[in-house]
Design an enzyme around this catalytic site. Structure first.
Site, PDB file in Angstrom:
ATOM      1  N   SER A 117       3.694   6.405 -13.103  1.00 46.77           N
ATOM      2  CA  SER A 117       4.047   5.009 -12.799  1.00 46.77           C
ATOM      3  C   SER A 117       5.323   4.573 -13.519  1.00 46.77           C
ATOM      4  O   SER A 117       5.580   4.977 -14.659  1.00 46.77           O
ATOM      5  CB  SER A 117       2.888   4.099 -13.224  1.00 46.77           C
ATOM      6  N   GLN A 138       7.054   7.310  -9.696  1.00 43.54           N
ATOM      7  CA  GLN A 138       6.897   6.094  -8.880  1.00 43.54           C
ATOM      8  C   GLN A 138       7.900   5.067  -9.356  1.00 43.54           C
ATOM      9  O   GLN A 138       7.976   4.738 -10.544  1.00 43.54           O
ATOM     10  CB  GLN A 138       5.460   5.560  -9.012  1.00 43.54           C
ATOM     11  N   TYR A 140       9.540   1.221  -8.982  1.00 40.99           N
ATOM     12  CA  TYR A 140       9.644  -0.141  -8.462  1.00 40.99           C
ATOM     13  C   TYR A 140      11.122  -0.502  -8.557  1.00 40.99           C
ATOM     14  O   TYR A 140      11.684  -0.482  -9.663  1.00 40.99           O
ATOM     15  CB  TYR A 140       8.853  -1.126  -9.332  1.00 40.99           C
ATOM     16  N   THR A 166       7.489   2.324  -4.309  1.00 37.11           N
ATOM     17  CA  THR A 166       6.393   1.419  -3.925  1.00 37.11           C
ATOM     18  C   THR A 166       6.987   0.130  -3.368  1.00 37.11           C
ATOM     19  O   THR A 166       7.749  -0.560  -4.049  1.00 37.11           O
ATOM     20  CB  THR A 166       5.489   1.129  -5.135  1.00 37.11           C
ATOM     21  N   LYS A 235       5.783   4.207  -0.415  1.00 35.17           N
ATOM     22  CA  LYS A 235       4.351   3.927  -0.652  1.00 35.17           C
ATOM     23  C   LYS A 235       4.014   2.481  -0.288  1.00 35.17           C
ATOM     24  O   LYS A 235       4.746   1.559  -0.657  1.00 35.17           O
ATOM     25  CB  LYS A 235       4.022   4.163  -2.132  1.00 35.17           C
ATOM     26  N   HIS A 259      -2.484  -0.374  -1.705  1.00 39.10           N
ATOM     27  CA  HIS A 259      -2.361  -0.530  -3.160  1.00 39.10           C
ATOM     28  C   HIS A 259      -3.757  -0.674  -3.803  1.00 39.10           C
ATOM     29  O   HIS A 259      -3.938  -1.413  -4.768  1.00 39.10           O
ATOM     30  CB  HIS A 259      -1.492  -1.749  -3.488  1.00 39.10           C
ATOM     31  N   ARG A 262      -4.939  -4.305  -4.159  1.00 41.51           N
ATOM     32  CA  ARG A 262      -4.462  -5.092  -5.305  1.00 41.51           C
ATOM     33  C   ARG A 262      -3.275  -5.990  -4.960  1.00 41.51           C
ATOM     34  O   ARG A 262      -2.766  -6.675  -5.837  1.00 41.51           O
ATOM     35  CB  ARG A 262      -4.069  -4.153  -6.449  1.00 41.51           C
ATOM     36  N   ASP A 290      -3.851   6.701   0.413  1.00 36.66           N
ATOM     37  CA  ASP A 290      -4.743   6.440  -0.723  1.00 36.66           C
ATOM     38  C   ASP A 290      -5.539   5.174  -0.499  1.00 36.66           C
ATOM     39  O   ASP A 290      -5.263   4.384   0.398  1.00 36.66           O
ATOM     40  CB  ASP A 290      -3.995   6.434  -2.066  1.00 36.66           C
ATOM     41  N   GLY A 291      -6.580   5.011  -1.339  1.00 35.47           N
ATOM     42  CA  GLY A 291      -7.451   3.844  -1.267  1.00 35.47           C
ATOM     43  C   GLY A 291      -8.882   4.252  -0.992  1.00 35.47           C
ATOM     44  O   GLY A 291      -9.224   4.633   0.119  1.00 35.47           O
ATOM     45  N   ARG A 294     -13.269   8.677  -3.274  1.00 38.65           N
ATOM     46  CA  ARG A 294     -14.233   8.843  -4.378  1.00 38.65           C
ATOM     47  C   ARG A 294     -15.015  10.148  -4.284  1.00 38.65           C
ATOM     48  O   ARG A 294     -15.814  10.465  -5.167  1.00 38.65           O
ATOM     49  CB  ARG A 294     -15.259   7.685  -4.376  1.00 38.65           C
ATOM     50  N   ARG A 314      -8.166   4.799  -9.229  1.00 38.28           N
ATOM     51  CA  ARG A 314      -9.089   4.358 -10.292  1.00 38.28           C
ATOM     52  C   ARG A 314      -9.959   5.479 -10.868  1.00 38.28           C
ATOM     53  O   ARG A 314     -10.136   5.524 -12.093  1.00 38.28           O
ATOM     54  CB  ARG A 314      -9.966   3.215  -9.774  1.00 38.28           C
TER      55      ARG A 314
END
Ligand SMILES: Cc1cc2nc3c(=O)[nH]c(=O)nc-3n(C[C@H](O)[C@H](O)[C@H](O)COP(=O)(O)O)c2cc1C
Ligand SMILES: CC(C)CC(=O)C(=O)O
Length: 363
Positions: A117, A138, A140, A166, A235, A259, A262, A290-291, A294, A314
């Protein structure tokens, strides 16, 4: 920042990635937990990501030969052992004292690429020096464009293989859960790679703020490309026309993402946006998603719906908070193993064969 000691060994009853959630929660202050596990506003988009995956079912094929089965793929010229990538998440030292260095070690143990990040808490050079797997950075795009270029060039010099730009967060989403929990960055936790950036003081308004007035636009992709030879992966794409614009602007890949729920809360699940984007892109560049990933079987479903690879956010941080590098490695190993088991039981020898899997919807 004081955190309880991470686990030294993984308890045998930890059977799945979601078991890490409780372990992580026990170790983190409530406000940090709200930052990590929350979404924006009413958290509709965050929940939608999971619900979409849970509704898809796979019709397995029987008695197919499985000799030589594997999960390898080539992405932007790099051969990867499997298609599960660590999504960029900010501030790892807020979750574990070793921060991104521990995450990078966990990634190496499972041959997982990692996206670092912009808001990492170790320098991008130190993370690169620790890493033994492909790293992407990544980015910004900052209101301070000169700083942005310098950051991208540092990533290139340090050996990062791609820039993940992103685009879905020109502003933070409405983080109501964080607000209610009183979240603010704990002392000593900072985005160290952002030191020296020209600061624009937070505004008490949205329209007319410096942040929005200087937010990135499509022309910035060509501008960024003129300053780096790294491939750029966009992204946060949800609209097929934006996928087309990204390709026209020279992006080398697309990440379909909301995201993790988020940013804007009234968007569809990433999985629901995926098929139209895959159709539009028609194989010209890789499409990642992504998202809500799990389980390895979630990765299977995303790939069956057209993704070339998936990213996981996460759960990797849950592993980090619970048990540092070992926790990260275990989370990724669980996902990898589950993907292989799903492939074996569904009769798919390669990722390409997953593409042809028959899907149906849960009633
Ligand atoms: C705590 C946290 C921090 C994040 N930080 C970033 C970030 O710095 N840059 C970014 O592009 N995405 C960031 N994301 C979004 C993730 O890259 C990813 O899109 C999302 O987490 C995927 O959903 P999942 O958590 O359900 O796997 C963050 C997500 C979380 C949960
Ligand atoms: C520093 C933040 C903007 C990181 C982020 O993208 C997030 O928390 O979702």
């Amino acid at each position: 920042m004081q955190l309880p000691p991470p686990l030294e060994t993984i308890p045998p009853e930890i059977a799945s990635v979601e078991d890490y959630e409780a372990l992580a929660r026990e170790r983190l202050p409530a406000s940090v937990w709200a930052y990590l596990n929350g979404g924006s506003a009413d958290e509709l988009a965050m929940r939608a990501n999971r619900e979409a995956l849970l509704r898809i079912k796979v019709l397995p094929r029987l008695l197919r030969p499985m000799q030589g089965a594997h999960t390898r793929l080539t992405l932007l010229g790099t051969e990867l052992a499997h298609p599960v990538i660590i999504a960029p998440t900010a501030f790892h030292r807020m979750f574990h004292p070793e921060g991104e260095l521990a995450t990078a070690l966990g990634a190496a143990a499972t041959e997982s690429p990692m996206v670092v990040s912009t808001s990492a808490t170790h320098t991008l050079e130190d993370i690169a020096a620790t890493s033994r797997t492909p790293l992407w950075f990544q980015l910004y795009i900052q209101p301070d464009r000169e700083f942005t270029i310098a950051l991208a060039q540092r990533a290139e010099a340090a050996g990062y293989k791609a820039l993940v730009l992103t685009a879905d967060a020109p502003l933070n989403g409405l983080r109501n859960r964080e607000q209610r929990a009183g979240f603010s960055l704990p002392p000593g936790i900072e985005a160290v790679n952002m030191k020296g950036v020209r600061a624009f003081p937070p505004a008490d308004r949205v329209f007319g703020s410096d942040l929005l007035d200087r937010a990135p636009v499509w022309e910035d992709i060509a501008w960024l490309r003129s300053h780096t030879s790294l491939p750029i992966i966009l992204k946060g794409v949800l609209h097929p026309e934006d996928a087309e614009l990204a390709i026209q602007a020279g992006a080398s890949g697309i990440i379909v993402s909301n995201h993790g729920g988020r940013t804007l809360d009234i968007v569809p699940a990433a999985l629901h946006a995926l098929p139209a984007i895959v159709k539009k892109v028609a194989g010209r560049v890789p499409v990642l998603m992504d998202g809500g990933i799990r389980r390895g079987s979630d990765a299977f479903i995303a790939i069956a719906m057209g993704a070339d690879a998936v990213l996981c956010g996460r759960p990797v941080v849950h592993g980090l908070a619970a048990a540092g590098a070992v926790g990260v490695a275990h989370v990724l190993k669980l996902l990898r193993t589950e993907l292989e088991m799903t492939m074996a039981l569904a009769g798919c020898r390669t990722l390409a064969e997953i593409r042809n899997a028959s899907l149906t919807f849960a009633p």
